[in-house]
Design a protein around this motif. Structure first.
Motif, mmCIF file in Angstrom:
data_model
loop_
_atom_site.group_PDB
_atom_site.id
_atom_site.type_symbol
_atom_site.label_atom_id
_atom_site.label_comp_id
_atom_site.label_asym_id
_atom_site.label_seq_id
_atom_site.Cartn_x
_atom_site.Cartn_y
_atom_site.Cartn_z
ATOM 1 N N GLU A 334 0.827 -1.209 0.000
ATOM 2 C CA GLU A 334 0.000 0.000 0.000
ATOM 3 C C GLU A 334 0.862 1.259 0.000
ATOM 4 O O GLU A 334 0.407 2.326 -0.427
ATOM 5 N N ARG A 335 2.109 1.124 0.454
ATOM 6 C CA ARG A 335 3.053 2.242 0.417
ATOM 7 C C ARG A 335 3.916 2.226 -0.848
ATOM 8 O O ARG A 335 4.879 2.978 -0.958
ATOM 9 N N GLY A 336 3.580 1.340 -1.768
ATOM 10 C CA GLY A 336 4.300 1.284 -3.035
ATOM 11 C C GLY A 336 5.585 0.483 -2.985
ATOM 12 O O GLY A 336 6.436 0.618 -3.875
ATOM 13 N N ILE A 337 5.737 -0.371 -1.973
ATOM 14 C CA ILE A 337 6.961 -1.157 -1.814
ATOM 15 C C ILE A 337 6.624 -2.627 -2.021
ATOM 16 O O ILE A 337 5.866 -3.225 -1.241
ATOM 17 N N ALA A 338 7.169 -3.219 -3.061
ATOM 18 C CA ALA A 338 6.916 -4.624 -3.367
ATOM 19 C C ALA A 338 7.901 -5.504 -2.606
ATOM 20 O O ALA A 338 9.105 -5.243 -2.594
ATOM 21 N N THR A 339 7.389 -6.539 -1.963
ATOM 22 C CA THR A 339 8.226 -7.489 -1.235
ATOM 23 C C THR A 339 7.844 -8.909 -1.663
ATOM 24 O O THR A 339 6.997 -9.104 -2.531
ATOM 25 N N ASN A 340 8.485 -9.899 -1.056
ATOM 26 C CA ASN A 340 8.244 -11.280 -1.459
ATOM 27 C C ASN A 340 8.509 -12.199 -0.269
ATOM 28 O O ASN A 340 8.874 -11.728 0.811
ATOM 29 N N VAL A 341 8.368 -13.493 -0.480
ATOM 30 C CA VAL A 341 8.711 -14.498 0.525
ATOM 31 C C VAL A 341 9.552 -15.571 -0.147
ATOM 32 O O VAL A 341 9.180 -16.076 -1.213
#
Length: 397
Positions: A334-341
């Protein structure tokens, strides 16, 4: 607000110009650019042999096939990896044997190997997760200690005289341990040049190795090339030479070669790869300086006797479970930061459940997974981007 992608390819005008040059050359499939890329990879990694493929998966499978691994054999790998590491074992008809990770570690539990190795074990596939080489000295020691129960069923296995070590170094180009490159620590080492990797050819991979005593390594390399091109004795580039059209098919082989148009990208990436590695470690240091004092637990990328390739920033958050971790991923998005696992342990996945694996048998792997989040780590990040990611994680956690 600027979006921060998880892992975009770092492509410059140099790579684009090289692709255009190759497209205009009239030869775009496997040929001189691929040969040159293989040569430069050997020089960079201190390898004696390198063969490029269309994926790391194909490279790993080819190593198993050259070793003669097949039906009735067993191959051990870690439960904490991407499916490709284990799927190649299934492809050749062998039995997949999964080891748990060591406690509080993303790497294979070497202590469990004693229990898992049987007379049917023909290979171990350790994984250099995030570009961190696992304890290869311990793996080699264990393999040597099991020589007495090893039963070779191919000339290459007989030359080794023990269980083969085929390293999944999809993440690990440039990783070092005890002053040695990753390829010097295993019998065969497979690399990935997929779009999200440190060095990309869009899609691609390579198999590299040092000379094996008692083996005609040049003939082994030739056979690997033949198998990667339908079992054909001449590649297309050789066939177009004057009067050289004749060929033979010596085995119903595979089709997993790397074309020149992709090798051209890799050549330019490799020219600046030292800078890519250094920048990744700069970002890791910024993250560590922020998160370690908070009690968060990142994958450690550098120490007295090792330095990783800095491929992934895996971060564990003590006290979190899967639900809270997933909520954090959404809030960062939602803050424009893409992450992963990285990764779902294999026994969680349907294909491996169907093979009889149960995540309850791999408690250490599950403990690593349930509170892990992977933050962006790539050379398209500015210092400002890294600071924004750090501040967002600190505020949300």
């Amino acid at each position: 607000m600027k979006n921060i992608p998880f892992s975009p390819p770092d492509i410059t005008e140099e790579e684009i110009n090289e692709v255009v040059r190759v497209l205009r050359s009239g030869w775009i499939t496997t040929g001189p650019e691929c040969k040159k890329f293989e040569e430069k990879l050997r020089e960079f990694s201190n390898a004696d042999h390198s063969v490029c493929f269309n994926s790391c998966t194909a490279a790993m499978e080819m190593a198993l096939r050259m070793l003669g691994v097949g039906e009735g054999d067993e191959v051990i790998t870690t439960a904490y990896t991407y499916t490709s590491t284990a799927s190649v074992i299934d492809h050749v008809g062998a039995k997949i044997v999964l080891a748990d990770t060591a406690p509080d570690s993303f790497s294979i539990d070497t202590k469990s190997l004693d229990r898992l190795i049987t007379p049917k074990t023909k290979a171990i596939i350790p994984v250099y997760i995030g570009g961190v080489i696992c304890d290869m000295n311990d793996i080699r020691r264990i393999v040597e200690s099991k020589k007495g129960i090893f039963s070779p069923n191919s000339p290459l296995q007989e030359a080794l005289g023990r269980i083969a070590i085929v390293a999944d170094s999809a993440h690990g180009l440039g990783a070092m341990q005890n002053g040695s490159h990753g390829i010097e620590l295993a019998d065969f080492t497979a690399f990935s040049f997929h779009a999200v990797k440190n060095l990309t050819t869009a899609e691609g991979g390579a198999l590299m190795w040092k000379n094996i005593n008692g083996v005609d390594n040049e003939e082994l390399e030739r056979l690997i090339r033949v198998y990667s091109l339908h079992g054909q004795t001449k590649d297309a580039f050789s066939k177009i030479q004057l009067g050289a059209w004749e060929y033979d098919i010596i085995t119903p082989g595979y089709k997993c070669n790397m074309p020149d148009v992709l090798a051209a990208i890799g050549l330019k990436q490799l020219e600046r790869y030292d800078k890519i590695l250094n920048r990744r470690h700069e970002i890791i240091k910024m993250y560590n300086d922020a998160f370690l004092p908070l009690g968060l637990e990142p994958l450690i990328h550098e120490g007295k006797n090792f330095r990783s390739s800095g491929h992934l920033y895996l971060l564990r958050i003590p006290g979190y479970d899967c639900q809270r971790r997933n909520q954090l991923i959404v809030k960062l998005a939602e803050r424009g930061i893409a992450t992963n696992v990285h990764y779902k342990p294999l026994p969680i996945l349907t294909a491996y459940k169907n093979l009889g694996f149960d995540i309850k048998d791999f408690p250490n792997a599950y403990a690593q997974f349930k509170n892990e989040i992977t933050l962006p780590l790539h050379t398209c990040l500015s210092d400002e981007d890294v600071s924004r990611i750090i501040e967002s994680v600190k505020e949300l956690v």
